[in-house]
Scaffold this motif. Structure first.
Motif, PDB file in Angstrom:
ATOM      1  N   ASP A   7      -3.291   9.629  12.924  1.00  0.00           N
ATOM      2  CA  ASP A   7      -2.895   8.319  13.434  1.00  0.00           C
ATOM      3  C   ASP A   7      -2.406   7.411  12.313  1.00  0.00           C
ATOM      4  N   PHE A   8      -3.045   7.505  11.146  1.00  0.00           N
ATOM      5  CA  PHE A   8      -2.604   6.710   9.998  1.00  0.00           C
ATOM      6  C   PHE A   8      -1.167   7.070   9.613  1.00  0.00           C
ATOM      7  N   GLU A  11       1.321   5.739  12.143  1.00  0.00           N
ATOM      8  CA  GLU A  11       1.604   4.317  11.999  1.00  0.00           C
ATOM      9  C   GLU A  11       2.492   4.053  10.785  1.00  0.00           C
ATOM     10  N   SER A  62      -0.159   7.999  17.359  1.00  0.00           N
ATOM     11  CA  SER A  62      -1.125   6.912  17.158  1.00  0.00           C
ATOM     12  C   SER A  62      -1.176   5.913  18.297  1.00  0.00           C
ATOM     13  N   THR A  97     -11.353   2.152  11.815  1.00  0.00           N
ATOM     14  CA  THR A  97     -10.088   2.544  12.446  1.00  0.00           C
ATOM     15  C   THR A  97      -9.124   1.360  12.517  1.00  0.00           C
ATOM     16  N   THR A 100      -7.658   1.018   9.098  1.00  0.00           N
ATOM     17  CA  THR A 100      -6.768   2.148   8.823  1.00  0.00           C
ATOM     18  C   THR A 100      -5.423   1.955   9.498  1.00  0.00           C
ATOM     19  N   TYR A 101      -5.435   1.530  10.754  1.00  0.00           N
ATOM     20  CA  TYR A 101      -4.177   1.272  11.458  1.00  0.00           C
ATOM     21  C   TYR A 101      -3.374   0.181  10.758  1.00  0.00           C
ATOM     22  N   GLY A 104      -1.871   1.373   7.500  1.00  0.00           N
ATOM     23  CA  GLY A 104      -0.699   2.208   7.759  1.00  0.00           C
ATOM     24  C   GLY A 104       0.530   1.388   8.100  1.00  0.00           C
TER      25      GLY A 104
END
Length: 257
Positions: A7-8, A11, A62, A97, A100-101, A104
């Motif tokens: 997901d990182f 993004e 993501s 999370t 992290t998003y 990114g």
């Protein structure tokens, strides 16, 4: 690679594509001797909408947030997971999370802006006006009034996140990718054409601050100031607008089961 790592990267890639195409359409319109020079605000608005379309398509793993205001708005709306259920990349929503998003998104925005500079390097060198060079990377107000500029960014981002959540309530999944890229692109074009006049509609902290950082460190000839005095407006305004949209959507846009 675990789901959060996927997901990182999603993004990063999606936001880089969004910012690359979005800042490049501004470069094409604003920088001297380009084929699109003086193409006008409508060209920029359509270009940014199609940039969002491309970024959403790329960031399918993501959920394609591509915007800290969207991420925080979904959290405020009670999201329990991020990612794609269909692709099995779901991760639980927690502080790790969320950060992290957002990391990114900012990294992708910086990368996209650097690539735009590479694509238009000769035109940046030819352009005599520092303001036009900065305008490729970040937004600025038509009339500088920090309080009212903040209000405009709050309203524009509220519309973005509120409508995204409304779309999401009508289809499974979390995030923009579950909606299909085209409705989101049309929404961004609508916001730009209607609410973009006062501030250039950042409506995304990563989209504005990431390229502004790139403008600061890139060796751009005669680039002038990065306008840090204004830089907080397109960060704080979208965060407030996104969170307000998420909270109000819980009451105004209930999910009927």
């Amino acid at each position: 690679m675990d789901n959060l790592g996927i997901d990182f990267l999603s993004e990063v890639a999606g936001t880089a594509m969004l910012v690359l195409l979005g800042t490049s359409v501004v470069a094409n319109v604003a920088l001297i001797k380009t084929k699109g020079y003086n193409g006008g605000f409508l060209m920029v608005t359509i270009g940014w909408g199609l940039a969002v379309f491309s970024g959403v398509v790329v960031a399918y793993n993501s959920g394609a947030h591509l915007n800290p205001a969207v991420t925080l708005g979904l959290v405020a709306n009670g999201a329990k997971t991020f990612g794609s259920a269909a692709l099995h990349t779901l991760v639980p929503v927690n502080i790790g999370t969320i950060l992290t998003y957002i990391a990114g998104q900012f990294l992708g925005a910086i990368i996209g802006a650097v690539i735009t500079w590479l694509a238009y390097k000769q035109h940046f060198d030819e352009e005599p006006e520092p303001a036009n060079k900065l305008g490729v990377f970040s937004t600025g107000p038509a009339i500088r009034s920090y309080g009212w500029n903040l209000v405009t960014e709050i309203i524009g981002t509220f519309v973005l996140v509120f409508v995204v959540i409304a779309f999401g309530h009508q289809s499974p999944g979390v995030g923009l990718s579950a909606l299909g890229a085209l409705p989101v692109a049309l929404l961004v074009i609508a916001i730009g054409a209607s609410l973009g006049g006062p501030t250039g509609y950042a409506i995304n902290p990563a989209r504005d601050l990431g390229p502004r950082i790139a403008h600061f460190f890139l060796p751009i000839r005669g680039k002038g100031s990065s306008d840090w005095a204004y830089s907080w407006v397109p960060v704080v305004g979208p965060v407030i607008g996104g969170v307000l949209a998420g909270l109000l959507a819980m009451w105004i846009l209930p999910i009927i089961k």
